[in-house]
Design a protein around this motif. Structure first.
Motif, mmCIF file in Angstrom:
data_model
loop_
_atom_site.group_PDB
_atom_site.id
_atom_site.type_symbol
_atom_site.label_atom_id
_atom_site.label_comp_id
_atom_site.label_asym_id
_atom_site.label_seq_id
_atom_site.Cartn_x
_atom_site.Cartn_y
_atom_site.Cartn_z
ATOM 1 N N GLY B 195 0.845 -1.193 0.000
ATOM 2 C CA GLY B 195 0.000 0.000 0.000
ATOM 3 C C GLY B 195 0.875 1.236 0.000
ATOM 4 N N PHE B 196 0.237 2.373 -0.276
ATOM 5 C CA PHE B 196 1.003 3.613 -0.418
ATOM 6 C C PHE B 196 0.499 4.715 0.510
ATOM 7 N N ILE B 197 1.448 5.494 1.005
ATOM 8 C CA ILE B 197 1.121 6.765 1.639
ATOM 9 C C ILE B 197 1.449 7.835 0.603
ATOM 10 N N PHE B 218 -3.938 -1.614 -10.187
ATOM 11 C CA PHE B 218 -2.919 -2.393 -9.471
ATOM 12 C C PHE B 218 -3.390 -2.900 -8.096
ATOM 13 N N GLY B 219 -4.617 -2.519 -7.723
ATOM 14 C CA GLY B 219 -5.210 -3.077 -6.508
ATOM 15 C C GLY B 219 -4.494 -2.718 -5.227
ATOM 16 N N ARG B 220 -3.802 -1.583 -5.209
ATOM 17 C CA ARG B 220 -3.128 -1.159 -3.971
ATOM 18 C C ARG B 220 -3.845 0.065 -3.393
ATOM 19 N N PRO B 221 -4.032 0.101 -2.081
ATOM 20 C CA PRO B 221 -4.607 1.302 -1.463
ATOM 21 C C PRO B 221 -3.586 2.437 -1.401
ATOM 22 N N LEU B 222 -4.089 3.672 -1.469
ATOM 23 C CA LEU B 222 -3.231 4.835 -1.297
ATOM 24 C C LEU B 222 -3.973 5.852 -0.438
ATOM 25 N N VAL B 223 -3.285 6.383 0.568
ATOM 26 C CA VAL B 223 -3.864 7.430 1.401
ATOM 27 C C VAL B 223 -2.975 8.664 1.320
ATOM 28 N N MET B 238 -5.113 4.076 8.128
ATOM 29 C CA MET B 238 -6.128 4.024 7.071
ATOM 30 C C MET B 238 -5.758 3.008 5.996
ATOM 31 N N VAL B 239 -4.475 2.934 5.639
ATOM 32 C CA VAL B 239 -4.025 1.949 4.651
ATOM 33 C C VAL B 239 -4.258 0.530 5.186
ATOM 34 N N LEU B 240 -3.881 0.326 6.455
ATOM 35 C CA LEU B 240 -4.019 -1.019 7.040
ATOM 36 C C LEU B 240 -5.485 -1.427 7.150
ATOM 37 N N ARG B 241 -6.331 -0.447 7.454
ATOM 38 C CA ARG B 241 -7.770 -0.761 7.538
ATOM 39 C C ARG B 241 -8.295 -1.215 6.189
ATOM 40 N N GLN B 242 -7.827 -0.555 5.125
ATOM 41 C CA GLN B 242 -8.237 -0.993 3.774
ATOM 42 C C GLN B 242 -7.734 -2.410 3.507
ATOM 43 N N GLU B 244 -7.101 -4.710 5.643
ATOM 44 C CA GLU B 244 -7.873 -5.661 6.454
ATOM 45 C C GLU B 244 -9.236 -5.932 5.826
ATOM 46 N N ALA B 245 -9.820 -4.861 5.261
ATOM 47 C CA ALA B 245 -11.147 -5.015 4.668
ATOM 48 C C ALA B 245 -11.066 -5.549 3.230
ATOM 49 N N GLY B 246 -9.851 -5.810 2.765
ATOM 50 C CA GLY B 246 -9.672 -6.323 1.406
ATOM 51 C C GLY B 246 -10.002 -5.287 0.350
ATOM 52 N N GLN B 247 -9.809 -4.009 0.675
ATOM 53 C CA GLN B 247 -10.148 -2.947 -0.276
ATOM 54 C C GLN B 247 -8.895 -2.312 -0.868
ATOM 55 N N ALA B 248 -9.102 -1.587 -1.968
ATOM 56 C CA ALA B 248 -8.038 -0.743 -2.509
ATOM 57 C C ALA B 248 -8.705 0.531 -3.017
#
Lengths: 99, 374, 360
Positions: B195-197, B218-223, B238-242, B244-248
């Motif tokens: 994931g990205f900050i 690419f299915g990666r979360p970014l905050v 916030m990235v980790l919560r995504q 955990e929830a399987g979101q991006a």
């Protein structure tokens, strides 16, 4: 990348040249306000506004409501953590309190 | 300091760290390596080290320090070009302090200054323009570098020069853009980033929409994150919560500064003054298509590359450097055989030791605590 | 006993004062002839009082018995001063040249006695500028209770130096029984500073004007021997003192950790700093730990003497904001670690070169 720091606009330096004076903890600097001025509105309206300053340019007006909203979310996390703390008494303190 | 102190509150940090720890504990099952969260921006890297945030994180979460330090990724050949311009007798060469120590293949700007070149450090491109007005018989060149955050400031300065009829001012444009770079990074087959900050101050200019491909393709979360330690911890949460929830998704933690659509006046100036180059070379990463910009035709008169016909020297990175692997999270700085030996902040070999925001220099200067233990 | 009058050199020669009429210093003023004599008489001797005044000899002379009555060791130090600009908020090169050497003596536990002053002048300097600097030196020396007992002046061609360089050398007498030093810190000791950090560095950087910032930050430049007297009286177990000049507090703490083979743990929240200096650092991306000070000492005292040392410092005008900023430890000898405001830790190393403002 990109050091930016909040400052408050305290005066108009040169309205025609779109320059204002910004104050950061008592340190002042003339900055370009083209990116934060409302088109057509007098620059005097900016006095008192908080802006994000980067290399001599006011790049964004700081949204006080959004800042408050972020802090509210944070304080809720803080409260939740405190409740959790109360439930699991004796858990290891991660951080020592500053002196 | 308002909007700063609130986001450095130790009590909030403690709560966020606990919450991050709780998520990590839930995610731990079935996981054999840590979640690697890349902070793209060098300013974030700096804050992480300055506040010692790494030491607060659970073992299952680690920061990977990304390519977002424009000073670090500046290729040696471009520095050689700078020195070439700066050493002309008619030139006053102006630059941000960051660039002074970046080594070229022969010397840095600091060394060129010692050798007699008129190199001056300025805080703002506006100050370089003022210098040009005060020295009408000299050529004042400003070394424009930085990502989208800094681009509007140089674009607006060039527009101001045109408006005010200042003809002895020019810009040596080395601006680079973050989006093509992130895409190049994500297209690497073995990328170990979860994931990205996202860079807060780039985003205040470009908004949050340009990052969508990171989630969608690419299915990666970014905050998108602010720069204070609480901002960074909250963004990480916030990235980790995504995860955990399987979101991006693309989220914005820094809404107090970053409007969804960016800054229209800044974007307009950038669009008028700059156009993409076909390709631009990055130190440590090689050439990335569409990642650099140059001045557009209406502003060509202010282009130092045209005014001084720079040699455009290409210099390869030292072969033993492992900067590319460190930048992409494949290796830690201390895994490089040159780290702290042949390559130190005093005599940097690789890109990441060049500026205090480079992850190697940051580890060398500030961190080392985990590295020493490892 | 006032040592400055008790240790005279030769009796004052009949002054042959001729006021200097030129407005700028030229090479002739360094030529050894009457022009030089006029410059020295009119600018220097009229300002510097005490032992060195109008002495026709090539050296200041001191009565050893009088010195020995004050202590049992001689302290001897020298420092060169080059500063751009010559005048800055809170001081000037002259004040700096006196304070720097007085403080270098005082942090060794010495009572400063006398200074020498060698000045190198670039031709073309206004005589008035020189006069102001010399006057400032005299005033500062008087405040610190030391004599400027001997000196030398040279004039060099334009471009051979930048306006004015000053070297001061000082002697002082170390109190019998007092033994402070950079190798003497022990785990458990406390690290104290006498006030707000970073003022001088920020004031100088700002005074150069390149950054176009407006701030009221003034240099903290001050002679610290009086303050140090009160500290020594209050904390007899004092381990070491250093003035935190170039390289800032970070450099001194690193030197101490290395020399004493101990670790030092600083506490970020307890570092005393002016909001303007913090703002200045935030704007330019500087770390205040590395900003120079010219009126700040770092002292290490045994834990049991901390309160007495703090109280003594705070009772002095130059120590009102004194604070404990850290602790000597046995962990990681030679390393300085700072506990950040979150309880995170970072290593505080020495700087490689000058700290440069950054944008990214």
């Amino acid at each position: 990348m990109c050091l930016g720091i909040p400052g408050q606009i305290v005066a108009v330096a040169d309205a025609e040249a779109m320059l204002c004076v910004v104050d950061v903890s008592g340190v002042r600097r003339t900055v370009d306000v083209v990116c934060v001025a409302e088109p057509g509105a007098p620059l005097d309206d900016l006095v008192g506004a908080w802006v994000l300053v980067h290399v001599g340019f006011a790049m964004s007006r700081i949204d006080e409501e959004e800042a408050a909203a972020t802090l509210k979310v944070l304080s809720e996390i803080g409260e939740a953590a405190a409740e959790m703390e109360a439930l699991t008494q004796g858990s290891v303190e991660l951080l020592s309190t500053p002196r | 300091m308002r909007f700063v102190d609130e986001f450095r509150d130790p009590a909030l940090a403690s709560a966020l760290v606990k919450e991050i720890g709780a998520i990590a504990a839930r995610l731990e099952r079935g996981r054999d390596k840590p979640f690697a969260i890349m902070e793209v921006c060098g300013g974030h890297t700096h804050a992480i080290f300055r506040y010692g945030l790494e030491g607060l994180l659970p073992d299952l979460v680690e920061f990977v320090h990304g390519p977002g330090c424009p000073v670090c990724v500046l290729p040696m050949g471009r520095v050689d070009d700078c020195v070439d311009i700066a050493e002309r007798p008619e030139v006053i060469f102006t630059t941000f302090g960051d660039a002074m120590r970046v080594p070229g293949s022969k010397k840095s700007l600091l060394q060129a200054k010692a050798d007699g070149a008129d190199v001056r450090m300025v805080y703002s491109p506006l100050d370089a323009l003022t210098l040009a007005k005060r020295n009408p018989d000299r050529e004042v060149v400003f070394f424009g570098l930085g990502f989208e955050t800094t681009m509007p400031s140089t674009a607006l300065t060039v527009q101001r020069a045109l408006r005010e009829g200042v003809t002895n001012f020019s810009l040596f444009c080395n601006h680079i853009t973050i989006i093509p770079t992130l895409r190049a990074l994500l297209e690497q087959p073995d990328l170990g980033i979860d994931g990205f900050i996202g860079p807060g101050h780039v985003s205040m200019v470009i908004g949050t929409a340009p990052y969508r491909f990171i989630a969608e393709e690419f299915g990666r979360p970014l905050v998108v994150s602010g720069f204070e330690p609480i901002d960074l911890l909250q963004s990480l949460l916030m990235v980790l919560r995504q995860i955990e929830a399987g979101q991006a998704r693309i989220e914005n933690q820094y809404a107090r500064v970053v409007p969804e659509h960016g800054n229209p006046a800044a974007l307009r100036a950038v669009q008028e003054v700059y156009e993409p180059r076909e390709t631009f070379e990055w130190r440590g990463l090689g050439s990335i298509a569409g990642s650099g910009v140059r001045l557009t035709a209406p502003y060509a008169a202010f282009d130092a590359e045209k005014r001084f016909s720079v040699p455009d020297i290409k210099v390869a990175d030292p072969a033993q450097c492992r900067c590319g692997e460190v930048l992409t999270g494949a290796a830690k700085p201390w895994a490089c055989p040159e780290f702290g030996k042949g390559c130190t902040p005093e005599t940097p070999l690789g890109a990441l030791m060049v500026s205090s925001e480079g992850s190697c220099a940051a580890y060398y200067q500030y961190g080392g605590i985990r590295g020493e233990a490892a | 006993m006032n040592i400055s009058t008790a240790i005279p050199v030769a009796p004052p020669a009949a002054a042959r004062r001729r006021p200097l009429t030129q407005k700028i210093v030229t090479l002739a003023h360094g030529g050894g002839g009457s022009a030089m004599r006029d410059l020295i008489d009119d600018v220097f001797l009229s300002a510097f009082s005490g032992a060195g005044r109008a002495a026709p000899e090539d050296q200041a002379r001191f009565d050893l018995a009088a010195l020995m009555a004050r202590g049992d060791r001689l302290a001897f130090t020298t420092d060169g001063f080059v500063v751009d600009p010559l005048f800055f908020p809170g001081g000037d090169i002259g004040k700096l040249a006196v304070c720097g050497t007085v403080n270098d003596l005082a942090v060794g536990g010495a009572k400063p006695v006398a200074l020498s002053c060698a000045i190198i002048i670039e031709e073309g300097l206004e005589v008035e500028t020189l006069r102001r600097v010399v006057h400032s030196m005299a005033e500062t020396a008087h405040a610190a209770g030391v004599d400027i007992a001997t000196g030398d002046t040279k004039v060099v061609a334009r471009g051979a130096c930048d306006k004015l360089f000053i070297t001061t050398t000082g002697i002082g007498v170390i109190r019998a029984g007092l033994d402070v030093g950079v190798t003497k810190a022990r785990p458990g000791d406390r690290v104290i500073v006498n006030g707000l950090l970073g003022d001088h560095g920020a004031a100088i950087l700002n005074a150069r004007g390149d950054l176009a910032l407006e701030t009221a930050i003034a240099s903290d430049c001050a002679p610290l021997n009086g303050l140090i007297d009160t500290l020594i009286a209050a904390a007899p177990g004092l381990r070491m003192m250093r003035d935190a000049t170039r390289g800032g507090i970070a450099a001194v703490v690193n030197e101490l950790a290395e020399a004493s083979k101990v670790g030092v743990r600083l506490d970020e929240l307890s570092l005393p700093m002016r909001p303007e200096v913090m703002g200045f650092c935030e704007i330019l991306g500087l770390d205040p730990l590395y900003l120079a000070n010219e009126g700040k000492i770092l002292a290490v005292v045994p834990a049991g003497e901390t309160e007495a040392a703090l109280a003594a410092l705070r009772a002095h005008p130059l120590g009102r904001e004194a604070a404990v900023i850290g602790e000597v430890t046995s962990e990681r000898p030679g390393r300085v670690v700072m506990r950040t405001r979150f309880g995170g830790e970072r290593i505080v190393d020495m700087l490689v070169g000058d700290q440069l403002p950054r944008i990214c």
